[in-house]
Scaffold this motif. Structure first.
Motif, mmCIF file in Angstrom:
data_model
loop_
_atom_site.group_PDB
_atom_site.id
_atom_site.type_symbol
_atom_site.label_atom_id
_atom_site.label_comp_id
_atom_site.label_asym_id
_atom_site.label_seq_id
_atom_site.Cartn_x
_atom_site.Cartn_y
_atom_site.Cartn_z
ATOM 1 N N ARG A 15 -11.323 -11.679 -13.523
ATOM 2 C CA ARG A 15 -11.218 -11.180 -14.902
ATOM 3 C C ARG A 15 -12.585 -10.656 -15.335
ATOM 4 N NH1 ARG A 15 -11.796 -13.644 -20.116
ATOM 5 N NH2 ARG A 15 -10.522 -12.601 -21.708
ATOM 6 N N ARG A 16 -12.603 -9.506 -15.939
ATOM 7 C CA ARG A 16 -13.835 -8.882 -16.429
ATOM 8 C C ARG A 16 -13.646 -8.509 -17.891
ATOM 9 N NH1 ARG A 16 -18.383 -5.888 -14.924
ATOM 10 N NH2 ARG A 16 -18.759 -3.970 -16.143
ATOM 11 N N GLN A 17 -14.557 -8.953 -18.732
ATOM 12 C CA GLN A 17 -14.485 -8.626 -20.159
ATOM 13 C C GLN A 17 -15.838 -8.116 -20.630
ATOM 14 O OE1 GLN A 17 -13.059 -11.776 -22.680
ATOM 15 N NE2 GLN A 17 -12.801 -10.420 -24.453
ATOM 16 N N THR A 18 -15.825 -6.946 -21.247
ATOM 17 C CA THR A 18 -17.031 -6.363 -21.810
ATOM 18 C C THR A 18 -16.736 -5.946 -23.249
ATOM 19 O OG1 THR A 18 -16.587 -4.035 -21.282
ATOM 20 C CG2 THR A 18 -17.504 -5.414 -19.511
ATOM 21 N N GLU A 22 -11.230 -5.017 -21.179
ATOM 22 C CA GLU A 22 -10.840 -6.316 -20.659
ATOM 23 C C GLU A 22 -9.862 -6.055 -19.512
ATOM 24 O OE1 GLU A 22 -8.804 -10.566 -22.016
ATOM 25 O OE2 GLU A 22 -9.508 -9.125 -23.529
ATOM 26 N N GLN A 24 -7.978 -7.685 -15.860
ATOM 27 C CA GLN A 24 -7.671 -8.779 -14.936
ATOM 28 C C GLN A 24 -6.916 -8.221 -13.736
ATOM 29 O OE1 GLN A 24 -6.618 -12.824 -16.240
ATOM 30 N NE2 GLN A 24 -4.780 -12.653 -14.976
ATOM 31 N N ASP A 77 -14.060 0.089 -14.852
ATOM 32 C CA ASP A 77 -13.978 -1.370 -14.850
ATOM 33 C C ASP A 77 -12.788 -1.872 -14.034
ATOM 34 O OD1 ASP A 77 -16.256 -1.367 -16.306
ATOM 35 O OD2 ASP A 77 -15.446 -2.363 -18.078
ATOM 36 N N THR A 81 -13.432 -4.437 -10.968
ATOM 37 C CA THR A 81 -12.680 -5.691 -10.857
ATOM 38 C C THR A 81 -11.855 -5.723 -9.582
ATOM 39 O OG1 THR A 81 -12.563 -5.650 -13.274
ATOM 40 C CG2 THR A 81 -11.237 -7.298 -12.162
ATOM 41 N N GLN A 84 -14.280 -6.480 -6.774
ATOM 42 C CA GLN A 84 -14.650 -7.897 -6.779
ATOM 43 C C GLN A 84 -13.525 -8.761 -6.227
ATOM 44 O OE1 GLN A 84 -15.673 -8.379 -10.910
ATOM 45 N NE2 GLN A 84 -17.838 -7.911 -10.576
ATOM 46 N N HIS A 152 -18.658 -3.086 -5.396
ATOM 47 C CA HIS A 152 -18.315 -4.468 -5.719
ATOM 48 C C HIS A 152 -17.495 -5.157 -4.628
ATOM 49 C CE1 HIS A 152 -20.110 -4.546 -9.726
ATOM 50 N NE2 HIS A 152 -19.872 -3.237 -9.698
#
Length: 203
Positions: A15-18, A22, A24, A77, A81, A84, A152
């Motif tokens: 999960r990535r939130q900036t 957001e 997932q 993003d 994600t 990653q 990533h």
């Protein structure tokens, strides 16, 4: 004759939130090609389905972003994600084939993708997409997506356009070739006995 021990399920959720997005992503690398993609960018969703279907990866992507500005932040993003999650699901990469390649046609378009889970991120990008947009999707974002995935997941990725004049065909052939190369590289090699696929012993 000993049967090779199957690896534990290769799954990951990241999960990535900036302040802009957001995201997932959940992956099952040894899946059936099932995909749920809701990024708010219809063409990107379509391309994620190509990765899932042709890579036989189960993918779930949920994203919200500042679409009122443009699609750039969400597109990037999602790539970050996804990269990653790939890295996390592969773990130490022991036992995998490591290298993958595929040439995918789509009508007049022909695209070659070669990749290496080398631990050294690098993108060589050779697409010449003739139009600025496919539908509402800015075609410059194709490169940004792959830059994010490469950096990533720590893979080396070479994309070469061998032919093509239709933007949609060129991009879709790229994602299909990427998916098949990815599938090849992630496959478990039973002869490696779960060792790191490098003469150095580490990636």
């Amino acid at each position: 004759m000993n049967t090779p021990r199957l690896p534990s399920p290769r799954t990951a959720t990241v999960r990535r939130q900036t302040g802009e997005t957001e995201v997932q992503v959940t992956l099952h690398l040894d899946g059936q090609g099932q995909c749920t993609a809701q990024t708010g960018i219809p063409f990107l969703d379509h391309m994620l389905h190509q990765i899932s279907s042709h890579g036989l990866i189960d993918i779930s992507v949920q994203a919200t972003g500042d679409w009122d500005i443009d699609d750039h932040h969400t597109n990037e993003d999602v790539g970050i994600t996804l990269g990653q999650a790939l890295g996390k699901a592969l773990g130490d990469r022991a036992g995998i084939v490591r290298f993958g390649h595929f040439v995918a046609p789509l009508d007049e378009a022909l695209v070659q993708v070669t990749l290496d889970f080398s631990g050294r991120p690098h993108l060589s990008y050779g697409l010449e997409i003739p139009t600025q947009r496919v539908g509402t999707y800015d075609t410059q974002l194709v490169r940004e997506f792959f830059v994010a995935v490469v950096n990533h997941s720590q893979m080396t990725l070479h994309i070469r356009q061998l032919d093509g004049i239709n933007s949609h065909h060129i991009i879709e052939a790229t994602f299909k070739a990427f998916a098949r190369a990815l599938r090849m590289a992630m496959e478990i090699d039973p002869r490696r006995a779960h060792t790191i696929p490098s003469s150095k012993g580490v990636l």
